[in-house]
Design a protein around this motif. Structure first.
Motif, PDB file in Angstrom:
ATOM      1  N   ASP A 164     -47.654 -88.159  32.352  1.00  0.00           N
ATOM      2  CA  ASP A 164     -47.011 -89.385  32.819  1.00  0.00           C
ATOM      3  C   ASP A 164     -45.655 -88.997  33.392  1.00  0.00           C
ATOM      4  OD1 ASP A 164     -45.514 -91.765  33.072  1.00  0.00           O
ATOM      5  OD2 ASP A 164     -46.649 -92.726  31.449  1.00  0.00           O
ATOM      6  N   MET A 193     -42.348 -89.706  31.594  1.00  0.00           N
ATOM      7  CA  MET A 193     -42.102 -89.168  30.267  1.00  0.00           C
ATOM      8  C   MET A 193     -41.577 -87.736  30.351  1.00  0.00           C
ATOM      9  SD  MET A 193     -45.455 -90.764  28.260  1.00  0.00           S
ATOM     10  CE  MET A 193     -44.892 -90.243  26.627  1.00  0.00           C
ATOM     11  N   LEU A 219     -42.175 -97.067  24.601  1.00  0.00           N
ATOM     12  CA  LEU A 219     -43.551 -96.774  24.965  1.00  0.00           C
ATOM     13  C   LEU A 219     -44.350 -98.055  25.138  1.00  0.00           C
ATOM     14  CD1 LEU A 219     -44.189 -93.955  22.319  1.00  0.00           C
ATOM     15  CD2 LEU A 219     -43.562 -93.646  24.727  1.00  0.00           C
ATOM     16  N   GLN A 260     -48.843 -94.980  27.192  1.00  0.00           N
ATOM     17  CA  GLN A 260     -47.775 -94.048  26.834  1.00  0.00           C
ATOM     18  C   GLN A 260     -47.761 -93.764  25.329  1.00  0.00           C
ATOM     19  OE1 GLN A 260     -44.304 -96.028  28.450  1.00  0.00           O
ATOM     20  NE2 GLN A 260     -44.319 -94.720  30.286  1.00  0.00           N
TER      21      GLN A 260
END
Length: 336
Positions: free
Chosen positions: A202, A205, A213, A217
């Motif tokens: 991602d 991230m 989150l 995630q």
């Protein structure tokens, strides 16, 4: 049935953690199968009759059973709730297991971490799907036998009861891996500071980023291993514990603020859950235990070994098992 693959199967690990948080106050009935080594001390009186007090001796100390406890086995299952199990060996592994014991009299909640690689006797099935005996194997595999639902949960519960010297477990709650994102979002999203780089999965991230989150995630944070940091399971477990701690705090606040939140939470997660607990009982007991003290989890010690086939096996220490049983279900007898 394949054994637990450390390189790729920790998918549900938080889902169980999640279910554990949902049901931290959900332990209901008292009970417990008697230990084979215990003795019974009968209370005597001239005018009244009282129930016998269960006791046992260990290392020169007399222990008596705690009364009024409720125990629940919380499991995270590596299985998609939308997929029907085929045959008697496709139930999904119970790769995360935690025993929760609620003590209303003392208003505390005790916990036991159960290593998914713990070697213990598990029920095995024959070709026609009927139990044919037990075999020593990783405790996570016990859930894999059966239908992936109630039958599998019963086999998993039996394996844990056997590990804990015959103590009975009142209830079970199993949650499938696809409930992780739902639970995280119901809690309002867990905020973390990333100590590793997840950007290959991602782009948002990146290492050092603090973010809340949402959706996938959360699953990325608790499941990823091989492409993150040093790639070890130990690092992943640290992330999972951090996630659990924050998740517990957020859910706890919402539960204490509103009894209705527990009902809404259960209803939202119900498609991902398999449990032998009634909805109303879960809601009531969770509300009643909202202010209880959550003690630090105990853990059985032992030795990890790598088997010839390359899979990890954990051999628990017998004394450590006994100590865990005493801590969860028994208390020293006070002497004058």
């Amino acid at each position: 049935m394949k054994r637990y693959d450390q390189a790729g199967k920790a998918k549900w690990l938080i889902l169980v953690i999640a279910a554990g948080i949902l049901l931290l106050g959900v332990i209901l009935y008292a009970g417990g199968r008697r230990l084979e080594t215990r003795s019974v001390e009968e209370a005597r009186g001239d005018l009244t009759q009282t129930e016998a007090v269960e006791t046992q001796e260990y290392n020169g100390v007399t222990y008596q059973r705690r009364e009024g406890l409720t125990s629940i086995l919380v499991m995270g299952v590596d299985h998609d709730s939308a997929v029907e199990s085929e045959g008697a060996y496709q139930g999904g592994q119970g790769d995360f297991q935690r025993l929760i014991v609620i003590d209303p009299e003392r208003q505390v909640i005790r916990q036991l971490k159960i290593d998914r690689d713990t070697m213990t006797e598990c029920t095995v099935l024959g070709y026609l799907g009927s139990p044919i005996g037990t075999k020593e194997m990783q405790i996570s595999l016990a859930h894999g036998f059966g239908d992936g639902k109630e039958e599998s949960c019963e086999y998993a519960r039996e394996a844990v009861e056997g590990l804990l010297l015959g103590e009975s477990i009142d209830f079970y709650v199993a949650m499938n891996m696809d409930g992780i994102s739902e639970l995280n979002d119901l809690a309002g999203g867990v905020t973390v500071t990333l100590e590793d780089d997840f950007s290959s999965i991602d782009p948002a991230m990146t290492k050092g980023t603090t973010l809340t989150l949402h959706g996938d995630q959360a699953e990325t944070f608790v499941r990823s291993r091989m492409t993150v940091g040093d790639g070890t399971n130990a690092s992943r477990m640290e992330r999972q514990e951090a996630f659990l701690s924050q998740l517990a705090s957020q859910l706890g606040e919402k539960i204490r603020a509103s009894e209705q939140f527990t009902a809404d939470l259960y209803d939202a997660l119900q498609p991902y859950l398999v449990t032998d607990m009634a909805r109303g009982r879960i809601i009531n007991e969770t509300w009643n235990a909202r202010a209880y003290t959550l003690e630090e989890p105990c853990q059985i010690t032992g030795e990890h070994r790598v088997a010839e086939d390359g899979f990890t096996e954990f051999y628990p220490d017998a004394n450590s098992i006994q100590q865990a049983v005493l801590e969860l279900f028994w208390e020293p007898v006070e002497t004058n």
